[in-house]
Design a protein around this motif. Structure first.
Motif, PDB file in Angstrom:
ATOM      1  N   GLU A  48       0.830  -1.203   0.000  1.00 46.02           N
ATOM      2  CA  GLU A  48       0.000   0.000   0.000  1.00 46.02           C
ATOM      3  C   GLU A  48       0.869   1.261   0.000  1.00 46.02           C
ATOM      4  N   ARG A  79       4.059  14.335 -10.005  1.00 49.01           N
ATOM      5  CA  ARG A  79       3.572  14.881  -8.739  1.00 49.01           C
ATOM      6  C   ARG A  79       3.808  13.890  -7.590  1.00 49.01           C
ATOM      7  N   ARG A 105       5.480   9.809  -1.542  1.00 54.19           N
ATOM      8  CA  ARG A 105       4.081  10.193  -1.411  1.00 54.19           C
ATOM      9  C   ARG A 105       3.652  10.981  -2.637  1.00 54.19           C
ATOM     10  N   PHE A 106       2.371  10.881  -2.954  1.00 54.12           N
ATOM     11  CA  PHE A 106       1.774  11.704  -3.998  1.00 54.12           C
ATOM     12  C   PHE A 106       1.444  13.072  -3.397  1.00 54.12           C
ATOM     13  N   ASP A 132      -0.788  15.109  -4.237  1.00 61.09           N
ATOM     14  CA  ASP A 132      -2.237  15.338  -4.182  1.00 61.09           C
ATOM     15  C   ASP A 132      -2.977  14.373  -3.259  1.00 61.09           C
ATOM     16  N   LYS A 133      -2.223  13.517  -2.555  1.00 64.72           N
ATOM     17  CA  LYS A 133      -2.889  12.531  -1.690  1.00 64.72           C
ATOM     18  C   LYS A 133      -2.022  12.264  -0.464  1.00 64.72           C
ATOM     19  N   LYS A 134      -2.526  12.616   0.702  1.00 62.91           N
ATOM     20  CA  LYS A 134      -1.785  12.373   1.938  1.00 62.91           C
ATOM     21  C   LYS A 134      -1.710  10.873   2.199  1.00 62.91           C
ATOM     22  N   PRO A 135      -0.537  10.355   2.579  1.00 63.30           N
ATOM     23  CA  PRO A 135      -0.400   8.925   2.858  1.00 63.30           C
ATOM     24  C   PRO A 135      -1.334   8.478   3.981  1.00 63.30           C
ATOM     25  N   ALA A 136      -1.826   7.255   3.864  1.00 66.87           N
ATOM     26  CA  ALA A 136      -2.771   6.729   4.851  1.00 66.87           C
ATOM     27  C   ALA A 136      -2.144   6.623   6.229  1.00 66.87           C
ATOM     28  N   HIS A 187       1.928  17.486   5.549  1.00 64.06           N
ATOM     29  CA  HIS A 187       1.954  16.932   4.199  1.00 64.06           C
ATOM     30  C   HIS A 187       2.291  18.012   3.169  1.00 64.06           C
TER      31      HIS A 187
END
Length: 368
Positions: A57, A132, A167-168, A170-174, A196
């Motif tokens: 993941e 990104r 990490r992306f 545009d998306k914070k890591p879970a 982030h």
């Protein structure tokens, strides 16, 4: 994950038919890397990377997103299995990682060769940034060495690997709070707040500057004189930067300083770094291997007493005096000053200046 792998067009292989798993090369919680071997059709060296669901993941998608770039590790395929592992087949780097290579082969690279290696890394990072993606862990240990050629610079080949902290944007890591912060390599804005939004192309640019310093310092750990990361963190937040390595050209040193600018917006992009490295002049090197003749004693005294260095207690000495000393002009490792009774011979001067770059040979900073 299997459906995702097929979407990226990865080739499916089988253990025992296409690939054989050999010795374990690396292992940590949730991720094991083995040497692999093709059983039919292909002969190129490979590794087998096994990841559990948590690591998958966090890491697997980044390898797929940036696959097929010349200077990023290639994922050649995957192995379907029934134990909920993601198993990648990736190319094997025969020379290992850059940190280990420089440690085992000190003084192999000339400054032009280093510039070519840094150019390849910047090119890969420019591509990663275009997706990104923030790598988050740029350092010599995460650069693989595939080919070294001092006669043909463009024949050298390195590739970036290990997206464990990526990490992306545009998306914070879970599980962001579980990710380790590489204190000695990361940008100060990350150390300050670790939000982030602090992770960006420019935070990776800062790390590239540290990587360049590390490589030119023969794989020395940044801030190696300081044991505790918490102390290093405070130093960086107080804007205490690494000192100029040697050998190092003015061009490379200026590039490092640009990468370390306190304001991320002022740091150059990887595209600009790529352009600069394509035309950088390394001929103004302070590389003692080429600038000091075997028949010439160095007459340029790099440091001055009571301005750069302060002498303290006499420690002893049979053929000269050895003093405990401390830096005034910089924060560095503890030092001694050796006062010689006679001027060093040509050969002795050469030994002091030319052979001080190995981690197991005492480092001579310069003459006073």
């Amino acid at each position: 994950m299997i459906a995702t792998l097929s979407n990226y067009g990865l080739q499916k292989y089988q253990f025992g038919k296409d690939v054989r798993k050999m010795r374990q090369m690396y292992g940590m919680s949730g991720k094991i890397i083995y040497e692999g071997r093709w059983m039919q059709g292909r002969t190129d060296p490979i590794i087998v990377v096994e990841m559990n669901e948590v690591i998958t993941e966090r890491e697997a998608a980044f390898y797929l997103e940036v696959n097929n770039h010349l200077h990023i590790i290639s994922t050649l395929g995957y192995i379907e299995n029934s134990v909920k592992l993601t198993i990648f087949i990736q190319e094997y780097a025969p020379q290992g990682d850059l940190a280990g290579y420089l440690m085992d082969n000190p003084n192999t690279f000339t400054l032009p060769s280093f510039a070519e290696v840094f150019l390849q890394i910047a090119d890969a990072m420019s591509y990663i940034a275009s997706k990104r993606i923030v790598h988050g862990d740029l350092g010599c240990r995460n650069v693989l060495v595939f080919r070294v050629d001092e006669t043909q610079l463009k024949n050298n080949l390195v590739r970036i690997t290990d997206f464990g902290l990526a990490r992306f944007i545009d998306k914070k890591p879970a599980r962001a709070n579980e990710l380790v912060i590489p204190v000695r390599y990361c940008a100060p804005e990350i150390l300050r707040t670790n939000r982030h939004s602090d992770y960006s192309e420019k935070s990776d640019v800062y790390s590239l500057g540290v990587l360049i310093w590390e490589a030119l310092s023969n794989s020395e750990i940044p801030y190696s004189a300081v044991d505790k990361d918490d102390v290093v963190k405070e130093m960086k937040l107080n804007n205490e930067k690494l000192t100029r390595p040697h050998p190092c050209s003015d061009g490379l040193w200026n590039l490092m300083k640009k990468c370390w600018h306190t304001n991320p917006d002022v740091r150059p992009s990887f595209a600009l770094i790529n352009e600069e490295l394509s035309h950088i002049d390394v001929s103004d090197s302070r590389d003692v291997r080429s600038s000091i003749s075997l028949h010439e004693i160095p007459t340029n005294y790099k440091y001055e007493l009571d301005e750069d260095i302060r002498i303290q207690n006499l420690l002893g000495g049979q053929f000269g005096k050895i003093y405990e000393a401390e830096w005034i002009s910089r924060k560095e490792r503890p030092i001694v000053v050796i006062q010689m009774d006679t001027e060093p011979s040509e050969y002795e001067a050469m030994v002091y200046t030319n052979f001080d770059l190995h981690r197991n040979i005492v480092d001579t900073f310069g003459f006073v």
